[in-house]
Scaffold this active site. Structure first.
Site, short mmCIF file in Angstrom:
data_model
loop_
_atom_site.label_atom_id
_atom_site.label_comp_id
_atom_site.label_asym_id
_atom_site.label_seq_id
_atom_site.Cartn_x
_atom_site.Cartn_y
_atom_site.Cartn_z
N HIS A 247 1.55 5.35 -2.20
CA HIS A 247 1.08 6.39 -3.12
C HIS A 247 2.30 7.02 -3.79
O HIS A 247 2.81 8.04 -3.35
CB HIS A 247 0.26 7.45 -2.37
CG HIS A 247 -1.05 6.94 -1.87
ND1 HIS A 247 -2.23 7.06 -2.58
CD2 HIS A 247 -1.36 6.27 -0.73
CE1 HIS A 247 -3.21 6.50 -1.89
NE2 HIS A 247 -2.71 6.02 -0.76
N GLN B 184 -9.29 9.22 -5.82
CA GLN B 184 -9.04 9.93 -4.56
C GLN B 184 -10.20 10.81 -4.13
O GLN B 184 -10.52 10.92 -2.95
CB GLN B 184 -7.78 10.79 -4.71
CG GLN B 184 -7.47 11.71 -3.54
CD GLN B 184 -6.91 10.99 -2.34
OE1 GLN B 184 -5.74 10.61 -2.32
NE2 GLN B 184 -7.73 10.77 -1.31
N HIS C 131 0.85 -1.20 0.00
CA HIS C 131 0.00 0.00 0.00
C HIS C 131 0.88 1.24 0.00
O HIS C 131 1.49 1.59 1.01
CB HIS C 131 -0.93 0.02 1.21
CG HIS C 131 -1.94 1.13 1.16
ND1 HIS C 131 -3.26 0.92 0.83
CD2 HIS C 131 -1.83 2.46 1.35
CE1 HIS C 131 -3.91 2.07 0.84
NE2 HIS C 131 -3.06 3.04 1.15
N GLU D 294 -11.11 4.57 6.46
CA GLU D 294 -9.97 5.28 7.05
C GLU D 294 -10.52 6.46 7.85
O GLU D 294 -10.47 7.61 7.45
CB GLU D 294 -9.00 5.76 5.97
CG GLU D 294 -7.70 6.31 6.54
CD GLU D 294 -6.75 6.84 5.48
OE1 GLU D 294 -5.66 7.28 5.86
OE2 GLU D 294 -7.10 6.82 4.29
N HIS E 142 -9.26 1.63 -0.23
CA HIS E 142 -9.17 2.39 1.01
C HIS E 142 -10.55 2.25 1.67
O HIS E 142 -11.56 2.67 1.11
CB HIS E 142 -8.93 3.87 0.72
CG HIS E 142 -7.55 4.20 0.29
ND1 HIS E 142 -6.96 3.67 -0.84
CD2 HIS E 142 -6.63 5.05 0.82
CE1 HIS E 142 -5.75 4.16 -0.98
NE2 HIS E 142 -5.52 5.01 0.01
N TRP F 23 0.64 14.09 3.22
CA TRP F 23 0.10 13.48 4.43
C TRP F 23 1.17 13.17 5.47
O TRP F 23 0.88 13.06 6.64
CB TRP F 23 -0.66 12.20 4.08
CG TRP F 23 -1.86 12.45 3.25
CD1 TRP F 23 -3.13 12.75 3.69
CD2 TRP F 23 -1.94 12.47 1.82
NE1 TRP F 23 -3.97 12.93 2.62
CE2 TRP F 23 -3.28 12.77 1.45
CE3 TRP F 23 -1.02 12.27 0.79
CZ2 TRP F 23 -3.71 12.86 0.14
CZ3 TRP F 23 -1.44 12.36 -0.52
CH2 TRP F 23 -2.78 12.66 -0.85
N ASP G 27 2.48 3.40 2.85
CA ASP G 27 1.45 4.37 2.51
C ASP G 27 2.04 5.65 1.93
O ASP G 27 1.77 6.01 0.78
CB ASP G 27 0.57 4.68 3.71
CG ASP G 27 -0.76 5.33 3.32
OD1 ASP G 27 -1.03 5.48 2.11
OD2 ASP G 27 -1.54 5.67 4.23
#
Length: 420
Positions: free
Chosen positions: A59, A152, A57, A213, A210, A315, A309
């Site tokens: 991005h 997203q 997982h 979350e 996802h 983030w 992630d």
């Protein structure tokens, strides 16, 4: 004659003094004390020889973009999503590709040879999709890169979301993604799960969403995901990522939910570094940890892996591509400090992650790819404790990276001269 013979290796399953023979990029023997002629022989000297690390997982379209166009001041998930929205119009294919390739260099140096990256499909240009497809092509000789079509902004919430995602799959993206908890309503979230699972069933694709979350215990899209998996016959092909709302759910509901997940053959990916950072932001004290119920899922027979992630993106400002750092955090957040628990955390970034990704030819067994990592540690627990140095990294029998043994010279009267 073998191409490569590794001797006196310790393996993650506890076997010691093991030899691994390699021919034509594949493992041909895993035996104790094997002696055979080889073009190259490497003495592991009792150090840990492991399957390569896998990140199920990530991005990659956002990685290494920290500070562009500004820093996430609150550190929250929602500001990160808003910041990504500000950054998207400024993205260029060349910059995105260069950042991703740089990260792949970091990954290889850390023995991370398989990454599943979600790629944003919300913008009609599909620029991140096309850029990461190019990255996938370039890194194929040394790293397995899977791409997930990830809406997203919500596949139903954003105009053209379904069409954009279908176009991404047509371009060659591997996996169907989703973000049901970010749709406008709970019912729209459930509808998105149903629609996306049906699309995956039609196209023979894997699913990785996802899911939940959130700290909201009423965010229960994993239940819908498990149901749709069974309804459509997708058992073994579906993964739920994050599942952080489960940390806030009452125990009675979870006692029903986890068997449903296990029965559906849905795997789970927790992201310890990000979950402990982003969740619980609305709490004062007591403050929730936020990561999903890893020990309970494992006890029910669910395959659980850990993902990184984010690395230096809207983030998360930290990270280095080190999956042992991920396992180290996961061990602490889940309080998995038993001997078996710590070994399960190691498996969460190796064998369990490889299973989630459906990697062919993965693992230290005859017939599999000769892809492995030699670590400066004696066993998986020590590897996590030390975030062990990667001495050598091979893929299909070819040496990709190596690092000198780390030792520290001491100048202390009456004490040893080194710590190595």
């Amino acid at each position: 004659m073998l191409d490569l013979l590794i001797t006196r290796a310790s393996l993650p399953d506890g076997r010691t003094n093991m030899s691994v023979g390699v021919q034509d990029g594949r493992i041909v023997a895993v035996d104790e004390g094997l002696s055979a002629p080889a073009f190259e022989t490497v003495d592991a000297a009792g150090q840990l020889l492991s399957p390569p690390f896998c990140d199920p997982h990530f991005h990659m379209d956002a990685c290494l973009s920290y500070g562009l166009p500004r820093v996430n001041q609150s550190g929250t998930l929602l500001e990160g999503i808003a910041l990504w929205g500000e950054l998207k119009p400024l993205l260029t294919a060349d910059a995105l590709i260069e950042r991703a390739l740089t990260y792949c260099d970091w990954a290889v140096a850390k023995g991370l040879l398989a990454i599943r990256s979600h790629v944003d499909t919300s913008d009609p240009s599909l620029l991140p999709v096309e850029a990461l497809l190019e990255v996938k092509r370039r890194v194929a000789p040394y790293l397995d890169l899977q791409l997930v079509a990830f809406p997203q902004d919500g596949v139903l919430r954003s105009q053209g979301g379904v069409d954009n995602l279908k176009r991404a799959l047509a371009l060659g993206v591997d996996v169907v993604g989703g973000i049901p908890h970010f749709e406008r309503t709970m019912s729209e979230g459930a509808a998105s799960v149903r629609l996306l699972c049906e699309l995956a069933a039609e196209q023979g694709k894997l699913v990785d969403m996802h899911c939940d979350e959130s700290d909201d215990p009423l965010s229960r899209h994993i239940e819908t995901l498990a149901f749709e998996t069974q309804r459509l016959g997708l058992q073994g092909r579906v993964n739920g990522s994050h599942l952080t709302s489960m940390h806030s759910m009452d125990n009675y509901y979870v006692s029903k939910l986890i068997p449903l997940i296990a029965e559906a053959g849905v795997s789970a990916v927790a992201n310890p570094l990000i979950n402990i950072t982003l969740q619980g932001r609305h709490d004062s004290y007591p403050k929730r940890r936020g990561m999903t119920r890893v020990p309970e899922l494992l006890a029910a027979g669910v395959t659980v892996a850990f993902g990184h992630d984010c690395v230096m993106d809207p983030w998360y400002s930290l990270g280095s591509g080190d999956m042992l750092e991920v396992a180290h955090m996961g061990l602490h957040v889940a309080q998995m400090t038993s001997q078996q628990g710590m070994r399960d955390c190691y498996s969460a970034v190796t064998t369990h992650a490889g299973k989630v990704m459906h990697l062919p030819g993965y693992g230290l067994a005859p017939g599999n790819d000769a892809s492995f990592v030699l670590l400066q540690a004696r066993d998986p627990i020590e590897a996590i404790r030390l975030r062990a140095n990667r001495l050598k990294v091979w893929r299909k029998g070819k040496l990709l990276a190596e690092t000198a043994k780390v030792t520290t010279r001491l100048q202390l009267a009456g004490r040893p001269t080194s710590t190595g």
